[in-house]
Motif scaffolding. Structure first.
Motif, short mmCIF file in Angstrom:
data_model
loop_
_atom_site.label_atom_id
_atom_site.label_comp_id
_atom_site.label_asym_id
_atom_site.label_seq_id
_atom_site.Cartn_x
_atom_site.Cartn_y
_atom_site.Cartn_z
N LEU A 52 75.19 -25.39 51.95
CA LEU A 52 75.18 -25.86 50.56
C LEU A 52 74.39 -27.15 50.41
N THR A 53 74.43 -28.00 51.43
CA THR A 53 73.73 -29.29 51.36
C THR A 53 72.22 -29.15 51.42
N GLU A 54 71.71 -27.97 51.75
CA GLU A 54 70.27 -27.76 51.86
C GLU A 54 69.70 -26.83 50.79
N ARG A 55 70.54 -26.37 49.90
CA ARG A 55 70.07 -25.44 48.87
C ARG A 55 69.44 -26.20 47.71
N ASP A 56 68.36 -25.62 47.17
CA ASP A 56 67.74 -26.20 45.99
C ASP A 56 68.15 -25.37 44.76
N PRO A 57 67.80 -25.83 43.58
CA PRO A 57 68.26 -25.14 42.36
C PRO A 57 67.82 -23.68 42.23
N ILE A 58 66.74 -23.29 42.86
CA ILE A 58 66.29 -21.90 42.73
C ILE A 58 66.70 -21.05 43.94
N TRP A 59 67.58 -21.58 44.77
CA TRP A 59 67.99 -20.89 45.99
C TRP A 59 68.48 -19.47 45.72
N HIS A 60 69.25 -19.25 44.68
CA HIS A 60 69.88 -17.95 44.43
C HIS A 60 68.90 -16.83 44.13
N ALA A 61 67.72 -17.14 43.73
CA ALA A 61 66.77 -16.11 43.33
C ALA A 61 66.49 -15.15 44.47
N GLY A 62 67.18 -14.02 44.48
CA GLY A 62 66.97 -12.99 45.47
C GLY A 62 67.57 -13.25 46.84
N SER A 63 68.43 -14.23 46.96
CA SER A 63 69.00 -14.57 48.26
C SER A 63 70.11 -13.61 48.67
N LEU A 64 70.06 -13.21 49.93
CA LEU A 64 71.15 -12.42 50.49
C LEU A 64 72.32 -13.37 50.76
N PRO A 65 73.52 -12.84 50.87
CA PRO A 65 74.66 -13.71 51.19
C PRO A 65 74.51 -14.34 52.58
N ASP A 66 75.02 -15.56 52.71
CA ASP A 66 75.16 -16.15 54.04
C ASP A 66 76.17 -15.29 54.79
N ARG A 67 76.12 -15.36 56.12
CA ARG A 67 77.02 -14.55 56.96
C ARG A 67 77.81 -15.47 57.88
N ILE A 68 79.09 -15.20 57.97
CA ILE A 68 79.92 -15.80 59.00
C ILE A 68 80.46 -14.64 59.81
N THR A 69 80.16 -14.66 61.11
CA THR A 69 80.59 -13.59 61.99
C THR A 69 81.49 -14.18 63.07
N ILE A 70 82.63 -13.55 63.29
CA ILE A 70 83.56 -13.94 64.34
C ILE A 70 83.50 -12.84 65.41
N PHE A 71 83.36 -13.25 66.68
CA PHE A 71 83.18 -12.30 67.77
C PHE A 71 84.47 -12.11 68.55
N ARG A 72 84.89 -10.88 68.63
CA ARG A 72 86.15 -10.52 69.26
C ARG A 72 86.12 -10.66 70.78
N GLY A 73 85.11 -10.11 71.43
CA GLY A 73 85.05 -10.06 72.89
C GLY A 73 85.21 -11.41 73.57
N PRO A 74 84.36 -12.38 73.27
CA PRO A 74 84.48 -13.67 73.95
C PRO A 74 85.78 -14.40 73.62
N THR A 75 86.28 -14.20 72.43
CA THR A 75 87.56 -14.83 72.06
C THR A 75 88.68 -14.27 72.92
N LEU A 76 88.72 -12.96 73.05
CA LEU A 76 89.78 -12.35 73.86
C LEU A 76 89.64 -12.70 75.34
#
Length: 114
Positions: A52-76
């Motif tokens: 959010l701290t790096e987005r400019d006012p026109i950021w949303h134009a055609g932007s895909l969602p940001d992704r947060i991925t949690i990995f099961r294998g290394p956690t287990l």
């Protein structure tokens, strides 16, 4: 822990994030995957996007969602009990959400969320 139980743990960790904080998040999708990229096999989670701290006012134009991925294998593999998994998932979820808000790893480690 089964894949479904792990996904539920991630969902529970998200439920524990204050609603006010989640409301400030913008255009983010959460995922659970079994394994991280081969070049970083110990990675527990990753934020991919524009903080959010790096987005400019026109950021949303055609932007895909940001992704947060949690990995099961290394956690287990790093945790020995169910409670350790639940704690680590909660920390990882908060850690990756913090990246969405522009907080870097050094600051997260200083705050105890490394």
């Amino acid at each position: 822990m089964s894949a479904q139980e792990f996904e539920e743990a991630v969902g529970d960790a998200l439920d524990d994030v204050p609603a006010e904080l989640l409301a400030l998040m913008d255009n983010v999708a959460f995922f659970v995957e079994d394994e991280p990229p081969a070049e970083d096999p110990h990675l527990l989670g990753i934020y991919e996007g524009i903080p959010l701290t790096e987005r400019d006012p026109i950021w949303h134009a055609g932007s895909l969602p940001d992704r947060i991925t949690i990995f099961r294998g290394p956690t287990l593999r790093m945790c020995h009990t169910r409670d350790e998994v639940l704690d680590e998932v909660a920390v990882t979820v908060v850690h990756e959400i913090a990246h969405h808000f522009g907080i870097n790893d050094a600051r997260l480690h200083a705050l105890g969320w490394g």
